[in-house]
Design an enzyme around this catalytic site. Sequence first.
Site, mmCIF file in Angstrom:
data_model
loop_
_atom_site.group_PDB
_atom_site.id
_atom_site.type_symbol
_atom_site.label_atom_id
_atom_site.label_comp_id
_atom_site.label_asym_id
_atom_site.label_seq_id
_atom_site.Cartn_x
_atom_site.Cartn_y
_atom_site.Cartn_z
ATOM 1 N N PHE A 33 -0.592 3.109 7.467
ATOM 2 C CA PHE A 33 0.285 2.767 8.592
ATOM 3 C C PHE A 33 -0.470 1.960 9.641
ATOM 4 C CE2 PHE A 33 2.578 3.360 12.543
ATOM 5 C CZ PHE A 33 3.890 3.140 12.149
ATOM 6 N N ARG A 85 3.000 -2.801 -2.762
ATOM 7 C CA ARG A 85 1.877 -3.396 -3.493
ATOM 8 C C ARG A 85 1.119 -4.305 -2.520
ATOM 9 N NH1 ARG A 85 6.482 -5.603 -6.506
ATOM 10 N NH2 ARG A 85 6.979 -7.728 -5.803
ATOM 11 N N MET A 86 0.783 -3.729 -1.372
ATOM 12 C CA MET A 86 0.160 -4.494 -0.295
ATOM 13 C C MET A 86 -1.164 -5.118 -0.717
ATOM 14 S SD MET A 86 2.366 -4.216 2.148
ATOM 15 C CE MET A 86 1.485 -4.730 3.614
ATOM 16 N N GLY A 87 -1.992 -4.356 -1.456
ATOM 17 C CA GLY A 87 -3.253 -4.911 -1.926
ATOM 18 C C GLY A 87 -4.386 -4.819 -0.933
ATOM 19 N N LEU A 88 -4.360 -3.779 -0.088
ATOM 20 C CA LEU A 88 -5.461 -3.522 0.849
ATOM 21 C C LEU A 88 -5.726 -4.697 1.794
ATOM 22 C CD1 LEU A 88 -7.867 -1.629 -1.577
ATOM 23 C CD2 LEU A 88 -6.639 -0.650 0.377
ATOM 24 N N ASN A 101 -10.328 5.458 5.971
ATOM 25 C CA ASN A 101 -10.184 5.336 4.524
ATOM 26 C C ASN A 101 -10.979 4.120 4.066
ATOM 27 O OD1 ASN A 101 -8.742 4.172 2.042
ATOM 28 N ND2 ASN A 101 -7.743 6.173 2.220
ATOM 29 N N CYS A 108 -6.312 3.485 -5.271
ATOM 30 C CA CYS A 108 -5.272 2.550 -4.864
ATOM 31 C C CYS A 108 -4.657 1.893 -6.105
ATOM 32 C CB CYS A 108 -5.842 1.483 -3.939
ATOM 33 S SG CYS A 108 -4.633 0.222 -3.473
ATOM 34 N N LYS A 155 -10.010 10.745 -2.171
ATOM 35 C CA LYS A 155 -8.560 10.668 -2.339
ATOM 36 C C LYS A 155 -8.233 10.449 -3.808
ATOM 37 C CE LYS A 155 -4.442 8.734 -0.156
ATOM 38 N NZ LYS A 155 -3.957 7.973 1.011
ATOM 39 N N ASN A 211 -2.591 10.029 -3.552
ATOM 40 C CA ASN A 211 -2.209 8.653 -3.241
ATOM 41 C C ASN A 211 -0.779 8.402 -3.743
ATOM 42 O OD1 ASN A 211 -2.480 5.874 -2.533
ATOM 43 N ND2 ASN A 211 -4.652 5.949 -3.054
#
Length: 349
Positions: free
Chosen positions: A69, A117-120, A144, A179, A212, A241
């Site tokens: 977030f 599927r943001m991809g960090l 994180n 992820c 995680k 996750n």
Amino acid sequence: MNVYRLAKPLLFRLSPETAHRAIHELLGGVQRTPLLSLLSNRFTVSDERLEVSAFEQEFPNPVGLAAGFDKNAEIPRAMAALGFGFVEVGGVTANPQTGNPRPRMFRLREDEGVINRMGLNNHGATTVGNRLAETDVGVPLGVNIAKSEHVDPADAPEDYCQTYDELGAADFFVVNISCPNSQGFTELQNRESMAEIIGALNDRGASPLLVKLSPDLPEPAVDDALEIVDEFDLDGIVATNTTTDRPASLDSPYRSETGGLSGKPIESSATEMVRYVARRSDVPVVGVGGVSTAADAYRKIRAGASVVQLYTGLIYRGPTIARDINRGLLTLLERDGFESVEDAVGADL
């Protein structure tokens, strides 16, 4: 809450990512004004029965904001003012990343879920670390840490350490090896790779350190991960996750989009993962997945979670969610005769 009910249809007309940015800018503006203390007075539930001690931290309540977030540590003070007992920022990588092409986030409105599927995408460890150095949140703040997109899995241990070195001080660190939306993470979840990454961070002095886990791991792989937690004396486990699984119950037309599914559709399976992990490990468990009500949080606590986190629930329930869950938890504790949240942890094991 009435204000959010009015604003929600307007926000949901925007793309999820555009709406997310609008909320960020609003909260960032509030964070710089005296309104922040007014928010805190309105949304914070102060009660000793909600206090939890876990992985060397003292939490004023067990309801935390999950990673994703506030990726770049831009609004942690605002989130604490909304009543969250702790905030996890990130995932953060060594260098800035733009993430995957848009669109990359989808609301499953019929299911109260999200596929992303943001991809960090993030500003990078140096920028985030500088922000953290200037931020006093007032509740435990975790970071994180994730693998950089184009780093070969064999070089992942040093990549994680580089990110940790740049971040500086935080109250706890979460090793993200699960992820589902970024290149090369599947290879990190085997026993050897996980041990090398966690061993390198341990040697670097990262503490308190949590890992995680993916909800998609088969039981033998989860057991391997728990053995590594014991071997390196880690401080906690985050379960779980997002998932690449698609329950048959999904009704949304976006259910076939690729990415990690979060929210209500994974509440039950995430709770079962919490239970599985808590039965086999003595370290505190952070329960994540489908938490949007006090009953959801309470199930995870009784299944063995010391604290819980949420993100998707905030989208559907609005800014009162932490306050509502904490108030509801007090009612549930009284109903069942528990004197505190800590007394209820693992009651169903």
